[in-house]
Design a protein around this motif. Structure first.
Motif, PDB file in Angstrom:
ATOM      1  N   ASP A  58       9.491 -12.413  32.392  1.00 24.20           N
ATOM      2  CA  ASP A  58      10.774 -12.654  33.059  1.00 24.20           C
ATOM      3  C   ASP A  58      10.998 -11.556  34.100  1.00 24.20           C
ATOM      4  OD1 ASP A  58      11.033 -10.781  31.084  1.00 24.20           O
ATOM      5  OD2 ASP A  58      12.772 -11.671  30.111  1.00 24.20           O
ATOM      6  N   ASP A 110      13.921  -9.695  34.852  1.00 28.14           N
ATOM      7  CA  ASP A 110      15.088  -8.836  34.744  1.00 28.14           C
ATOM      8  C   ASP A 110      14.664  -7.368  34.693  1.00 28.14           C
ATOM      9  OD1 ASP A 110      13.840  -9.538  32.344  1.00 28.14           O
ATOM     10  OD2 ASP A 110      15.563  -8.945  31.140  1.00 28.14           O
ATOM     11  N   TYR A 144      16.634 -18.361  34.517  1.00 29.71           N
ATOM     12  CA  TYR A 144      15.957 -17.322  33.715  1.00 29.71           C
ATOM     13  C   TYR A 144      14.513 -17.722  33.416  1.00 29.71           C
ATOM     14  CZ  TYR A 144      14.586 -14.523  29.716  1.00 29.71           C
ATOM     15  OH  TYR A 144      13.882 -13.709  28.862  1.00 29.71           O
TER      16      TYR A 144
HETATM   17 CA   LIG Z   1      13.769  -9.587  29.571  1.00 34.71          CA
END
Ligand SMILES: [Ca+2]
Ligand SMILES: [Ca+2]
Ligand SMILES: [Ca+2]
Length: 874
Positions: free
Chosen positions: A447, A449, A529
């Motif tokens: 991911d 982030d 996401y």
């Molecule tokens: Ca993460």
């Protein structure tokens, strides 16, 4: 090492009847080549549907079937609801396993009973109450099949011929959102583009009897049902990580036995799994121990000897060594033997011949380890630089992500295991733009982030590699001004310094703008996401303006009505602030002379956060003693492995003193870092007052910190440390007794590479500082494991470089592509209860076995640097 010299006895393992499936002692159904597991692994991982649970079939050694359960969707995704297992009963008398599962959201309970019937199992779904109205037509019994093992295989449905598609190309319909069963915490995995409708796949085939993979005896399986229609779906229509799903919808208004399936996996008669010969794919240096670990089917009879073959410069092959096979014994489901060819030291190209099994070739040479970290530092790490455009030759890895910056998160219970509390702990209002956060930092993993804790680890790992080894390698162009990274283009600055700078830039911005560390900078909506693609296209790059309609862009082109902006989760954690303070102190030291301005900013934040966080913890402690216990337990990992049972009186006293000292003097490792950064003696004194108790309480965990202090300490310290290193050496050697591979093997929900790397780093340092206690031979344990000497297969867990046969498929930014980002390190062998290790190399999507993370991969850089240093020392 523990060898039983040439004990080629038949193993004391009860052979399973070749004929029928039987319930074994471990609580699953077994016949030769077939294991049918019934909720040995239930849906209780970190996330909802991890494709690792329910009824599972291990078919000729490969777990190709899972997800057997009552589900609410045709093709469930990761965030669709999963049932909670409320009861599991193994009935040995009748040879059945019954599982009760429940959906709290719908007050819906069902029972699945699996019974051995000859070579097949019967799976029956029982209901005491009818399917709730809301779920009628949606709730069904599902079983999922691994696409990479079934695609391009044939199947017959009620006699009609067909082939599993290589790529998802079946048909779908849309239905009103109101008909969609609730997803995890009410989030939505999809962006309906304002239509108010969700996509529902249509079946590939329907009927009452399906025979799958008639063309592959290892995969062939027959499923039939008289009382229910079988529908076959392609889960990849909604999500690339979906599986083929076979399901029967539960009938409306009925109770009792509502659906019955007969499932018969085909077994090859007298099947014996091919031996898995574990060895270092990177190769071996001439003087190191060279021991192949051979994993054998319990029905296999070990060979008496194996041979090392050399491929000479003229292409001819010759046997250069033949040695006895030594038995290690059983470990979980397989039997292990070893082949020691340490005697061969001549540089060359070799392979192992064991019976009829030949390995691929590998090198014995002085230089085999020279390049083990290059792909990670030159390729993997720069690709994971956030807020930059990253280019490599003709290829763009990603554009500049998140140009619109980050908004203050409102109160929220997030999907990636974060939450935002009722207050923001900042001066910002929910949804307000927090300026200056879209700079620096590294993508978390698969991911995109910024996990603050992981980014702190990353900067610390780089600093550690820099301070200890000063790697001058420069293969990467980094321009913060242009926000541009170009791979394989030197720019005159060592890359590691630029990585330290890049990580520090984001973390300092957090401390300055927010006033303390954010938990994470992450996605605000679930539907972006799970992004697979260029990170720059996760958000639209425009500031979210709620006065505009969704998908509408303002006249000046700067704002949009699409709520896709990322959020900063800002609930304050003084523990995280303390970790940041430690890292900032070290960063200021490392960056001095390269980026003095950033070095000064980092030191300012370090001192401020250290003071504020210590005060907050003290206040909390006064208010809540229990919380203090938790805070300090969290900090020093008191519940170490060597605390067996109830702590005795002496240990209790040590723990109390250790806690008190920590409260008075601050964290031991932080003190050591602060001494390194400031050279102020009180920090070293605070460290010295704590280290010995820490070693008594948890030797394995604290040995690394003790070794890290050696450069700052006198000879008396080193002498005092000796007996602890001797104990640590015994701890290292004990792994030869625990498993055939001689390293710590993790059985958790994430495979154990971090633990193995930590162990490897400490063993390297223990050898560097105490070569007379921890011998050089020990440092190869972890390299062997990483590069191919492990269960399941013998591929190197490190993508691309140095190895003859690296793993080819990893989970990361590239996870839709069945490929690898060079230099990635896999988590490794994922343990499935009760006795199965697994690492797929044809299916990237199981993160617990295939996902590289920034913290893990930068830890690998330290391991690799230390390991190279040991090997290059004379
Ligand atoms: Ca993460
Ligand atoms: Ca550079
Ligand atoms: Ca936006």
């Amino acid at each position: 090492m523990r060898y039983f010299t040439v004990m080629l006895l038949l193993l004391a393992v009860t052979p399973v009847s070749a004929q029928n499936l039987k319930l074994n002692d471990l609580g699953y159904f077994e016949r030769r080549a077939i294991n049918v597991l019934v909720f040995s692994n239930s849906f209780n991982g970190g996330f909802n549907d991890e494709k690792n649970s329910g009824i599972e079939i291990i078919h000729h050694g490969v777990r190709t079937v899972q997800g057997g359960a009552v589900r609410l969707n045709n093709t469930p995704e990761q965030w669709d609801l999963v049932p909670m297992m409320t009861n599991r009963e193994v009935d040995r008398e009748h040879g059945s396993i019954a599982v009760t599962m429940r959906y709290d959201d719908y007050d819906f309970e069902s029972r699945v009973v699996v019974t051995a019937k000859g070579k097949a199992v019967e799976i029956a779904v029982w209901l005491d109450k009818p399917v709730p109205e809301k779920l009628a037509g949606d709730a069904g019994f599902n079983l999922e099949f691994l696409p990479s093992r079934y695609w391009l295989k044939t199947f017959l449905m009620d006699g009609r011929l067909n082939r599993f598609p290589r790529y998802a190309t079946s048909q779908t319909i849309t239905r009103p959102n109101s008909e969609k069963p609730r997803q995890f915490k009410g989030f939505k995995t999809y962006d309906d583009r304002g239509t108010g409708r969700f996509v529902d796949p249509l079946p590939l085939e329907t009927g009452h009897r399906i025979v799958m993979a008639t063309d592959d005896p290892e995969r062939m399986i027959t499923i039939s049902s008289d009382d229910a229609e079988l529908k076959l779906y392609d889960g990849r229509m909604l999500a690339q990580n979906g599986w083929f799903v076979l399901r029967s919808v539960l009938p409306k208004g009925k109770t009792g036995k509502v659906v019955t399936w007969t499932v018969e996996p085909h077994a090859i008669e007298n099947w014996v799994r091919e031996p898995n010969i574990g060895f270092s794919q990177v190769g071996y240096v001439p003087d190191q121990p060279k021991v192949a670990v051979i994993e054998l089917d319990k029905n296999d009879t070990p060979q008496a000897t194996a041979a090392l073959m050399r491929i000479n410069a003229d292409g001819n092959r010759e046997e250069v060594y033949r040695g006895a096979i030594q038995s290690w014994g059983p470990y979980f489901k397989y039997n292990y033997v070893k082949f020691d060819f340490s005697a061969v030291k001549q540089p060359g190209v070799y392979y192992i011949q064991y019976g009829t099994t030949k390995t691929n070739d590998f090198l014995i040479d002085e230089h085999v380890y020279d390049k083990i970290t290059d792909a990670t530092t030159d390729v993997w790490v720069p690709i994971h630089m956030n807020h930059m455009y990253v280019n490599e030759g003709y290829r763009t890895w990603h554009g500049e992500p998140f140009k619109e910056g980050y908004l203050q998160a409102p109160e929220s219970n997030h999907f990636d295991l974060h939450s935002q509390g009722a207050t923001t702990d900042t001066k910002y209002k929910p949804y307000e733009l927090i300026p200056g956060l879209n700079v620096g930092g590294f993508f978390d993993a698969g991911d995109f982030d910024i996990e603050t804790g992981s980014n702190i680890n990353v900067v610390q790992n780089f600093i550690r590699a820099w301070e200890l080894f000063k790697p001058q390698r420069d293969e990467t162009f980094v321009s913060q001004q242009q926000r541009y990274v170009d791979l394989h283009r030197p720019d005159g600055v060592p890359d590691i310094l630029q990585f330290i700078e890049h990580g520090t830039l984001n973390l300092v911005a957090q401390a300055e703008q927010i006033g303390h560390m954010a938990q994470t900078l992450s996605n605000s909506v679930l539907d972006n996401y799970h992004h697979l693609g260029d990170a720059a296209s996760i958000t639209d790059g425009l500031h979210y303006d709620p006065s505009l309609k969704p998908y509408e862009v303002s006249a000046d082109g700067k704002r949009s009505g699409t709520p896709d902006d990322m959020w900063a989760f800002t609930t304050r954690s003084p523990q995280l602030d303390l970790r940041a303070a430690t890292m900032f102190a070290a960063a200021s030291h490392a960056l001095k002379g390269y980026n003095d301005d950033l070095a000064a900013r980092a030191l300012t934040q370090s001192k401020r956060l250290m003071q504020e966080a210590t005060e907050i913890i003290a206040q909390r402690s006064a208010a809540r003693n229990r919380q203090m216990e938790e805070d300090f337990n969290w900090l020093d990992g008191m519940e170490g492995n060597n605390a067996v049972g109830k702590p005795d009186k002496k240990r209790q006293k040590l723990m109390e003193r250790s806690r008190k000292n920590r409260a008075l003097l601050g964290d031991m490792a932080t003190n050591l870092q602060l001494f390194g950064a400031t050279k102020e003696k009180q920090y070293l004194d605070h460290f010295s007052q704590q280290i010995w108790d820490a070693l008594e309480l948890n030797l394995e965990r604290n040995m690394q910190t003790a070794l890290d202090a050696i450069p700052y300490m006198d000879d008396a310290y080193k002498q005092k440390l000796r007996p602890y290193v001797e104990k640590y050496n015994a701890y290292i050697k004990d792994f030869d007794r625990q498993n055939p591979y001689g390293v710590p093997i993790g059985l958790g929900n994430w495979a154990g590479v971090n633990m193995v790397l930590n162990f490897g780093i400490t063993v390297n340092y223990a050898h560097i500082y105490f070569p007379d206690i921890v011998s050089k031979d020990e440092v190869y344990r972890v390299s062997n494991w990483l590069y191919g000497c492990h269960p399941y297969h013998n591929y190197s867990f490190v993508a691309v470089v140095g190895a003859t046969r690296p793993k080819q498929v990893f989970y990361g930014n590239n996870r839709a592509d069945f490929s690898a980002i060079p230099g990635n390190v896999a988590p490794g062998l994922l343990f499935r209860k009760p006795d199965h290790f697994e690492n797929f190399d044809d299916w990237p999507f199981l993160w617990g076995q295939n996902e590289g993370t920034i913290a893990g991969n930068t830890q690998y850089i330290i391991f690799g640097s230390a390991f190279k240093a040991v090997n290059q020392r004379e």
